[in-house]
Design an enzyme around this catalytic site. Structure first.
Site, mmCIF file in Angstrom:
data_model
loop_
_atom_site.group_PDB
_atom_site.id
_atom_site.type_symbol
_atom_site.label_atom_id
_atom_site.label_comp_id
_atom_site.label_asym_id
_atom_site.label_seq_id
_atom_site.Cartn_x
_atom_site.Cartn_y
_atom_site.Cartn_z
ATOM 1 N N CYS A 1 67.403 33.499 44.127
ATOM 2 C CA CYS A 1 68.232 34.281 43.203
ATOM 3 C C CYS A 1 68.223 33.684 41.801
ATOM 4 O O CYS A 1 68.064 32.473 41.636
ATOM 5 C CB CYS A 1 69.673 34.308 43.686
ATOM 6 S SG CYS A 1 69.878 34.862 45.360
ATOM 7 N N ARG B 1 61.138 33.635 40.117
ATOM 8 C CA ARG B 1 61.778 32.833 41.164
ATOM 9 C C ARG B 1 61.649 33.484 42.544
ATOM 10 O O ARG B 1 61.869 32.829 43.555
ATOM 11 C CB ARG B 1 63.270 32.659 40.839
ATOM 12 C CG ARG B 1 63.512 31.820 39.612
ATOM 13 C CD ARG B 1 64.956 31.918 39.170
ATOM 14 N NE ARG B 1 65.885 31.350 40.134
ATOM 15 C CZ ARG B 1 66.325 30.107 40.098
ATOM 16 N NH1 ARG B 1 65.933 29.291 39.158
ATOM 17 N NH2 ARG B 1 67.187 29.670 41.002
ATOM 18 N N GLY C 1 73.161 30.915 46.164
ATOM 19 C CA GLY C 1 73.620 29.958 47.178
ATOM 20 C C GLY C 1 74.186 30.687 48.375
ATOM 21 O O GLY C 1 73.996 31.904 48.533
ATOM 22 N N GLU D 1 46.780 21.754 51.538
ATOM 23 C CA GLU D 1 47.187 22.481 50.332
ATOM 24 C C GLU D 1 46.272 23.684 50.086
ATOM 25 O O GLU D 1 46.731 24.753 49.684
ATOM 26 C CB GLU D 1 47.192 21.514 49.136
ATOM 27 C CG GLU D 1 47.555 22.125 47.800
ATOM 28 C CD GLU D 1 48.917 22.813 47.752
ATOM 29 O OE1 GLU D 1 49.740 22.631 48.674
ATOM 30 O OE2 GLU D 1 49.141 23.573 46.786
ATOM 31 N N LYS E 1 47.756 27.388 49.841
ATOM 32 C CA LYS E 1 47.564 28.237 48.660
ATOM 33 C C LYS E 1 46.990 29.583 49.074
ATOM 34 O O LYS E 1 47.456 30.624 48.653
ATOM 35 C CB LYS E 1 46.617 27.506 47.709
ATOM 36 C CG LYS E 1 46.860 27.626 46.283
ATOM 37 C CD LYS E 1 48.007 26.845 45.667
ATOM 38 C CE LYS E 1 49.337 26.952 46.299
ATOM 39 N NZ LYS E 1 50.333 26.024 45.913
ATOM 40 N N GLU F 1 49.619 31.716 51.109
ATOM 41 C CA GLU F 1 50.813 32.212 50.422
ATOM 42 C C GLU F 1 50.507 33.326 49.425
ATOM 43 O O GLU F 1 51.333 34.198 49.224
ATOM 44 C CB GLU F 1 51.686 31.093 49.827
ATOM 45 C CG GLU F 1 51.068 30.133 48.904
ATOM 46 C CD GLU F 1 52.006 28.983 48.479
ATOM 47 O OE1 GLU F 1 53.190 28.965 48.827
ATOM 48 O OE2 GLU F 1 51.508 28.087 47.775
#
Ligand code: G6P
Length: 614
Positions: A2, A27, A107, A487, A491, A494
């Protein structure tokens, strides 16, 4: 996850909220909304206009452009669903029964069910499924004419994590922010102020930022912010100057932030080392400036991180062990926090986190500190929670990273960890001056070598094109090539949503090899290292199962010439440098596979840039 933005000033709030929400998109989120306190017309009473979208910020902006609320105070939010689906009703801001109090929240309110039941029993109604909605109602229940006092009283009842921006239509000149285990900053301008979950949202407006501490409340009025505790005790504000600039947070002609950030990697590596390394390999970190005697006491290094940062931690583990001869272990912070690990005050805990806000990593840091470990945060965000909680900080100085999948901060993390390993090796007397000079030379050559790989993007894109039709991938490596393989796989999965696994060359035979056939390619990291020959043998085993192999090999090494399906030649460099260069190649490979498949590489589905919940 958020994102929060709030504005109070002498300009129109809505366009500022719209712009800032666009900048918070990176984000990761699913829905968005704003509340603006509208200026009264012809003696009307003040009213607050709420606009929400169960979709992306662009849809919200369309709605706002069609019906633009006019006011100087407002809050906005991008929501990453935790409690309740990403629907219109669940999108923030949330309000109280009278529609006077407006709240956006990052949160989780852990005791929301209990509070909701209590408030429902007192007659409050809750249209949404969110935990957040208890906040405006709790404030309403505590309101006796003083909004700030009601906020404090409400927050004292809340367990969990929160960053909040709030206002009441009864107080048209008061914007309130509060935080507990979730970041929140107040941007300071001339007669205008912003509240934001991260600096990226407000960098075009101001570089002066007040960083709110845990359990603190900021009451922002036209006179400026006042910071206090939940008990009402005044706190001296902590103001930092941010050196990021607007251009760094824009695409600058690239199709995606991720690609731009990969192209920034030569600078990211150079910036992580700038001013920290002498020709003789003496390393100094300004914000982690312990006497050598304190570092000499260290008997163990514990590296904590999540996601890409965990892979950086594994590289750090191997290099610290190798160069400094100190036992080192990298741990998944989310697991570590629930263990009862044995270590003591001779441990250095190194917290790896680009955002400085990953919830699990922060708790693991607390755990390590409680057990007496000395701590240092390696992070990109100045005054982030990790930087403040740890005893020292090593800043990456990479500039904002907007792509959700970390790229430039990974190579900056590696560069920083190499410096830390050198420092430990030096104070522990484990590395000769000659070897140090060699390493310094290698590290100084690294930015240009990274540029050399970035310049070969077309060659990598061609390989990506050829391999983009496969549905599964294995990435294998040994030594530093192992975390690089992890990694590389991360990568790819994702951003392209293709199944990809990372394994060590040795472990391959213990299970994963059963998957291999002509439809399951392996990306094999076979560049020069003490285990190169072993890796070459592993490639033979893979090829014997008919799996296509894309091998990364050191220039001049012909051992896989008639074995691998494709080869990508790397320069002959130190193994530590290789880990960086191989990663850059794999990042570009993943990027081009994903774009070939038309995926949203900057904001992959379900992922968030900064995971502030457990
Ligand atoms: C999220 C991001 C990853 C990142 C991880 C850890 O999952 O999508 O790119 O590696 O969090 O983040 P941190 O800020 O602690 O490095």
């Amino acid at each position: 996850m958020c994102g929060i933005i709030g504005y109070l000033g002498d300009r129109e709030a809505t366009p500022i909220l719209m712009e800032s929400l666009k900048r918070l998109e990176y984000r990761g989120y699913d829905s968005a909304g704003v509340a603006v306190l509208e200026l009264p017309h012809n003696g009307d009473a003040t009213r607050t206009s709420i606009t929400k979208s169960e979709k992306k910020v662009d849809t919200l902006i369309e709605k706002l452009n069609a019906n633009m609320p006019s006011g100087r105070l407002g809050i906005g939010h991008t929501r990453w669903a935790t409690h309740g689906k990403p629907t219109y009703i669940n999108a923030h801001p949330h309000t109280d029964c009278k529609g006077k109090i407006f709240v956006v929240h990052n949160g989780i309110i852990e005791n929301f069910a209990e509070l909701k039941a209590e408030l429902q029993a007192a007659g409050h109604e809750f249209p949404s499924d969110t935990d957040t909605e208890v906040v405006p109602h709790l404030i309403e229940a505590n309101y006796k004419g003083d909004f700030l006092a009601a906020v404090r009283a409400a927050l004292k009842r809340i367990r969990g994590t929160y960053a909040l921006a709030m206002f009441s239509s009864d107080d048209p000149e008061l914007l309130v922010g509060a935080r507990l285990n979730a970041p929140l900053v107040v941007g300071l301008g001339d007669n205008e102020y912003w509240i934001a979950s991260d600096i990226t949202a407000i960098i075009p407006y101001t570089k002066r930022v007040l960083v709110l501490g845990e359990g603190e409340v900021a009451a922002v009025t036209p006179l400026g912010p006042e910071v206090s505790t939940l008990d009402g005790k005044t706190v001296k504000p902590k103001i930092v100057h941010v050196d990021w600039d607007v251009a760094q947070a824009q695409k600058g002609g690239f199709d995606h932030f991720m690609l731009k950030e990969i192209h920034e990697e030569p600078d990211a590596v150079a910036n992580a080392m700038r001013g920290r390394l002498t020709d003789d390999g003496v390393v100094s970190f300004r914000e982690f400036d312990l006497p050598d005697d304190d570092l000499r006491r260290i008997r163990e290094v514990l590296l904590l991180g999540m996601g890409t940062s965990l892979h950086a931690a594994i590289v750090g583990e191997l290099v610290i062990e190798d160069w400094a001869g100190i036992p080192a272990r990298a741990e998944d912070a989310s697991e570590f926090r629930y263990r009862r690990p044995t270590f003591g005050d001779k441990t250095l805990s190194v917290v790896i986190t680009q955002s400085g806000e990953t919830a699990d990593t922060l708790v693991a840091l607390q755990q390590a500190k409680c057990r007496g470990a000395l701590s240092v945060a390696v992070t990109n965000v100045i005054a982030s929670s990790a930087a403040r909680d740890a005893d020292g900080a090593i800043y990456l100085h990479s500039g904002p990273e907007i792509g959700v999948a970390s790229t430039k901060t990974f190579v900056a993390h590696l560069s920083s960890l190499y410096l830390l390993a050198m420092k430990l090796a030096t104070v522990h007397g484990r590395v000769s001056l000659e070897r140090r000079r060699e390493l310094v030379e290698a590290l100084r050559a690294l930015p240009d070598q990274v540029q050399g790989i970035v310049d070969r993007e077309k060659e990598i894109a061609k390989l990506a094109d050829k391999y983009s039709g496969y549905k599964n991938f294995m990435f294998a490596g040994r030594g530093l090539g192992f975390p690089v393989a992890l990694e590389g796989a991360l990568k790819l999965k994702e951003i392209s949503y293709i199944h990809a696994e990372g394994t060590s060359g040795g472990e391959l035979k213990h299970g994963a090899i059963a998957l291999l056939d002509e439809s399951f390619p392996v990306v094999a990291i076979c560049t020069d290292s003490p285990t190169r020959e072993k890796m070459v043998s592993n490639v033979h085993e893979i090829v014997a199962r008919n799996a296509p192999v894309l091998a990364l090999v050191t220039k001049g090494d012909h051992s896989l010439d008639d074995v691998a399906t494709d080869m990508f030649e790397m320069p002959a460099v130190e193994e530590a440098s290789s880990a960086v260069l191989n990663t850059v190649m794999l990042q570009l490979f993943a990027y081009h596979v994903a774009t070939k498949l038309g995926q949203d590489v900057d904001q992959p589905r379900n992922l968030a840039k900064s995971v502030t919940v457990e």
